[in-house]
Design an enzyme around this catalytic site. Structure first.
Site, PDB file in Angstrom:
ATOM      1  N   GLU A  17       1.812  -8.939  -6.678  1.00 61.37           N
ATOM      2  CA  GLU A  17       1.686  -7.704  -5.897  1.00 61.37           C
ATOM      3  C   GLU A  17       3.033  -7.010  -5.795  1.00 61.37           C
ATOM      4  O   GLU A  17       4.046  -7.657  -5.539  1.00 61.37           O
ATOM      5  CB  GLU A  17       1.172  -8.051  -4.489  1.00 61.37           C
ATOM      6  CG  GLU A  17       0.989  -6.828  -3.614  1.00 61.37           C
ATOM      7  CD  GLU A  17       0.322  -7.159  -2.294  1.00 61.37           C
ATOM      8  OE1 GLU A  17      -0.781  -7.738  -2.278  1.00 61.37           O
ATOM      9  OE2 GLU A  17       0.932  -6.854  -1.255  1.00 61.37           O
ATOM     10  N   ALA A  54       1.402   2.398   4.226  1.00 64.63           N
ATOM     11  CA  ALA A  54       0.923   2.870   5.523  1.00 64.63           C
ATOM     12  C   ALA A  54       1.725   4.105   5.912  1.00 64.63           C
ATOM     13  O   ALA A  54       2.898   4.207   5.575  1.00 64.63           O
ATOM     14  CB  ALA A  54       1.096   1.767   6.549  1.00 64.63           C
ATOM     15  N   ARG A 110      -9.093  -1.008   5.257  1.00 64.79           N
ATOM     16  CA  ARG A 110      -9.050  -0.017   6.337  1.00 64.79           C
ATOM     17  C   ARG A 110      -7.630   0.467   6.545  1.00 64.79           C
ATOM     18  O   ARG A 110      -7.363   1.640   6.691  1.00 64.79           O
ATOM     19  CB  ARG A 110      -9.575  -0.630   7.644  1.00 64.79           C
ATOM     20  CG  ARG A 110      -9.619   0.388   8.766  1.00 64.79           C
ATOM     21  CD  ARG A 110      -9.654  -0.253  10.137  1.00 64.79           C
ATOM     22  NE  ARG A 110      -8.400  -0.935  10.428  1.00 64.79           N
ATOM     23  CZ  ARG A 110      -8.166  -1.620  11.529  1.00 64.79           C
ATOM     24  NH1 ARG A 110      -9.115  -1.731  12.453  1.00 64.79           N
ATOM     25  NH2 ARG A 110      -6.997  -2.213  11.739  1.00 64.79           N
ATOM     26  N   LYS A 277      10.654  -8.658  -5.679  1.00 65.51           N
ATOM     27  CA  LYS A 277      11.795  -9.510  -6.036  1.00 65.51           C
ATOM     28  C   LYS A 277      11.404 -10.348  -7.257  1.00 65.51           C
ATOM     29  O   LYS A 277      10.871 -11.455  -7.135  1.00 65.51           O
ATOM     30  CB  LYS A 277      12.173 -10.406  -4.856  1.00 65.51           C
ATOM     31  CG  LYS A 277      12.653  -9.589  -3.664  1.00 65.51           C
ATOM     32  CD  LYS A 277      13.460 -10.445  -2.730  1.00 65.51           C
ATOM     33  CE  LYS A 277      13.887  -9.740  -1.464  1.00 65.51           C
ATOM     34  NZ  LYS A 277      14.269  -8.368  -1.561  1.00 65.51           N
TER      35      LYS A 277
HETATM   36  P1  FAD Z   1     -11.287  -4.412   8.167  1.00 68.65           P
HETATM   37  O1  FAD Z   1     -11.938  -5.333   7.233  1.00 68.65           O
HETATM   38  O2  FAD Z   1     -11.979  -3.124   8.483  1.00 68.65           O
HETATM   39  O3  FAD Z   1     -10.992  -5.211   9.515  1.00 68.65           O
HETATM   40  C1  FAD Z   1     -10.133  -4.705  10.519  1.00 68.65           C
HETATM   41  C2  FAD Z   1     -10.533  -5.285  11.865  1.00 68.65           C
HETATM   42  O4  FAD Z   1     -11.764  -4.702  12.306  1.00 68.65           O
HETATM   43  C3  FAD Z   1     -10.787  -6.791  11.857  1.00 68.65           C
HETATM   44  O5  FAD Z   1     -10.357  -7.309  13.085  1.00 68.65           O
HETATM   45  C4  FAD Z   1     -12.294  -6.905  11.708  1.00 68.65           C
HETATM   46  O6  FAD Z   1     -12.804  -8.125  12.254  1.00 68.65           O
HETATM   47  C5  FAD Z   1     -12.750  -5.690  12.514  1.00 68.65           C
HETATM   48  N1  FAD Z   1     -14.019  -5.135  12.051  1.00 68.65           N
HETATM   49  C6  FAD Z   1     -14.398  -4.957  10.755  1.00 68.65           C
HETATM   50  N2  FAD Z   1     -15.618  -4.366  10.706  1.00 68.65           N
HETATM   51  C7  FAD Z   1     -16.002  -4.163  11.994  1.00 68.65           C
HETATM   52  C8  FAD Z   1     -17.138  -3.586  12.612  1.00 68.65           C
HETATM   53  N3  FAD Z   1     -18.163  -3.119  11.900  1.00 68.65           N
HETATM   54  N4  FAD Z   1     -17.187  -3.535  13.990  1.00 68.65           N
HETATM   55  C9  FAD Z   1     -16.163  -4.015  14.738  1.00 68.65           C
HETATM   56  N5  FAD Z   1     -15.047  -4.577  14.200  1.00 68.65           N
HETATM   57  C10 FAD Z   1     -14.976  -4.643  12.845  1.00 68.65           C
HETATM   58  N6  FAD Z   1      -2.151  -2.504   4.358  1.00 68.65           N
HETATM   59  C11 FAD Z   1      -1.676  -1.340   3.837  1.00 68.65           C
HETATM   60  O7  FAD Z   1      -1.384  -0.396   4.601  1.00 68.65           O
HETATM   61  N7  FAD Z   1      -1.479  -1.176   2.490  1.00 68.65           N
HETATM   62  C12 FAD Z   1      -1.792  -2.151   1.611  1.00 68.65           C
HETATM   63  O8  FAD Z   1      -1.623  -1.978   0.403  1.00 68.65           O
HETATM   64  C13 FAD Z   1      -2.292  -3.396   2.107  1.00 68.65           C
HETATM   65  N8  FAD Z   1      -2.622  -4.411   1.278  1.00 68.65           N
HETATM   66  C14 FAD Z   1      -3.149  -5.571   1.781  1.00 68.65           C
HETATM   67  C15 FAD Z   1      -3.492  -6.598   0.892  1.00 68.65           C
HETATM   68  C16 FAD Z   1      -4.044  -7.788   1.374  1.00 68.65           C
HETATM   69  C17 FAD Z   1      -4.437  -8.864   0.392  1.00 68.65           C
HETATM   70  C18 FAD Z   1      -4.230  -7.973   2.783  1.00 68.65           C
HETATM   71  C19 FAD Z   1      -4.795  -9.252   3.311  1.00 68.65           C
HETATM   72  C20 FAD Z   1      -3.868  -6.963   3.655  1.00 68.65           C
HETATM   73  C21 FAD Z   1      -3.337  -5.744   3.190  1.00 68.65           C
HETATM   74  N9  FAD Z   1      -2.978  -4.696   4.041  1.00 68.65           N
HETATM   75  C22 FAD Z   1      -2.479  -3.528   3.523  1.00 68.65           C
HETATM   76  C23 FAD Z   1      -3.098  -4.853   5.505  1.00 68.65           C
HETATM   77  C24 FAD Z   1      -4.439  -4.264   6.060  1.00 68.65           C
HETATM   78  O9  FAD Z   1      -4.468  -2.875   5.818  1.00 68.65           O
HETATM   79  C25 FAD Z   1      -4.471  -4.548   7.558  1.00 68.65           C
HETATM   80  O10 FAD Z   1      -4.571  -5.909   7.808  1.00 68.65           O
HETATM   81  C26 FAD Z   1      -5.526  -3.768   8.348  1.00 68.65           C
HETATM   82  O11 FAD Z   1      -5.237  -3.889   9.742  1.00 68.65           O
HETATM   83  C27 FAD Z   1      -6.950  -4.235   8.159  1.00 68.65           C
HETATM   84  O12 FAD Z   1      -7.478  -3.817   6.978  1.00 68.65           O
HETATM   85  P2  FAD Z   1      -8.884  -4.459   6.454  1.00 68.65           P
HETATM   86  O13 FAD Z   1      -9.294  -3.752   5.252  1.00 68.65           O
HETATM   87  O14 FAD Z   1      -8.783  -5.924   6.415  1.00 68.65           O
HETATM   88  O15 FAD Z   1      -9.822  -4.002   7.696  1.00 68.65           O
END
Ligand code: FAD
Length: 291
Positions: A17, A54, A110, A277
């Site tokens: 990544e 972000a 998200r 890195k």
């Molecule tokens: P979701 O899956 O929508 O979950 C977010 C929260 O909402 C969770 O607590 C979940 O339990 C809850 N939730 C989900 N659906 C519902 C529902 N229907 N009702 C109520 N609650 C719900 N961030 C960046 O800005 N840029 C990146 O490139 C990036 N890459 C990432 C790569 C990886 C592999 C990972 C693990 C994370 C990455 N992130 C990145 C971080 C990520 O954007 C954050 O962790 C963000 O807060 C959550 O995104 P998500 O898609 O997991 O959200």
């Protein structure tokens, strides 16, 4: 090529990544990321993923860099995309741009709430959770869809069971495979695999490995992502807090050890958070026998 095909072969998949440069500088003036990519490509990963900044600072470059990885370096790529703060029209136009640039794989997220906007109202947005983006991408496009998984629960979740329920919703919406948030104790991942299997999550769950190379960096990272630090890693961080070179060496050994153990336990692959890195990525992956 759709990346899910890599996980259908019986060989651990290496993915790396990278993050686009911070400032919104014109792509051709940002020599550093291409130097990094050049060196990462030598590690022969199955694909390289590009984060989506972000707050908008690096967003413009994600699609361009993912496209160059594929078209100039001949390595498959995956573009991350966060929907928070984007309208449906924005997302449509980004998806169109990705397809035009030949990108086949998307990590649909998200995204985090804006850090400096405590009153940010997600309800006023077109998208509230990643699952909505995933449903839309599935309905409108032919991308291979990847999503994030949190072995220790997402920091906003009150309970792991709730988070698992939402993870299952994402998978049911059409996710091809999952990549995990970093964790520093492999037991956390193994237990997560048992829990996800118990609720019928049957797509590959690729462990994300993050090398701890600086004592200060780890505190901020943990604050942001909620991963816990096991005692043996904490001991290293405390011991080498004021010896940066020693901390790097210890961090390299720790990450390599984590990878070796994961591979011995039959993981589908390793998603390595390079933090751009390349040299340290090479050292760790060589030590772990992956390159
Ligand atoms: P979701 O899956 O929508 O979950 C977010 C929260 O909402 C969770 O607590 C979940 O339990 C809850 N939730 C989900 N659906 C519902 C529902 N229907 N009702 C109520 N609650 C719900 N961030 C960046 O800005 N840029 C990146 O490139 C990036 N890459 C990432 C790569 C990886 C592999 C990972 C693990 C994370 C990455 N992130 C990145 C971080 C990520 O954007 C954050 O962790 C963000 O807060 C959550 O995104 P998500 O898609 O997991 O959200």
């Amino acid at each position: 090529m759709k990346l899910i095909e890599c996980y259908q072969q019986n060989k651990p998949v290496l993915s790396l990544e990278v993050s686009p440069p911070r400032r919104n500088a014109p792509i051709d003036t940002v020599a550093q990321i291409f130097d990094t990519l050049h060196r990462l490509v030598e590690l022969n990963p199955s694909y390289i993923s590009v984060t989506y900044g972000a707050g908008g600072s690096t967003r413009g470059n994600t699609v361009e860099i993912a496209s160059r990885i594929k078209n100039d370096y001949g390595i498959e790529s995956m573009a991350h995309l966060t929907c928070v703060g984007h309208s449906r029209q924005d997302i449509d136009s980004i998806l169109k741009q990705m397809a035009e640039k030949g990108i086949d794989n998307i990590l649909a997220l998200r995204g985090d709430m804006p850090e400096n906007e405590p009153d940010y109202d997600i309800k006023s947005q077109d998208y509230h959770y990643a699952v909505e983006l995933i449903r839309e991408v599935k309905a409108k496009t032919d991308f291979c869809i990847v999503a994030a998984a949190y072995p220790e629960g997402h920091p906003e979740s009150r309970r792991l069971s709730q988070d698992l329920h939402h993870l299952k919703e994402k998978v049911d919406a059409g996710v091809d495979f999952l990549i995990t948030q970093m964790f520093f104790n492999n037991r956390v991942y193994y237990e997560f695999m048992e829990r996800t299997a118990a609720i019928g999550v049957n797509v590959p769950i690729v462990p994300g490995v993050f090398p701890v190379l600086h004592a200060r960096q780890i505190r901020r990272t943990i604050y942001l992502c909620g991963a816990s630090i096991p005692a043996d890693l904490l001991r290293l961080v405390d011991k080498y807090e004021d010896q940066p070179a020693e901390m790097v060496k210890a961090g390299i050994d720790y990450a390599a050890g984590q990878i070796v153990d994961l591979l011995e336990n039959g993981v589908p692959g390793i998603h390595f958070y390079t933090m751009n890195k390349a040299e340290q990525a090479r050292e760790i992956l060589q030590k772990a026998g992956m390159v």
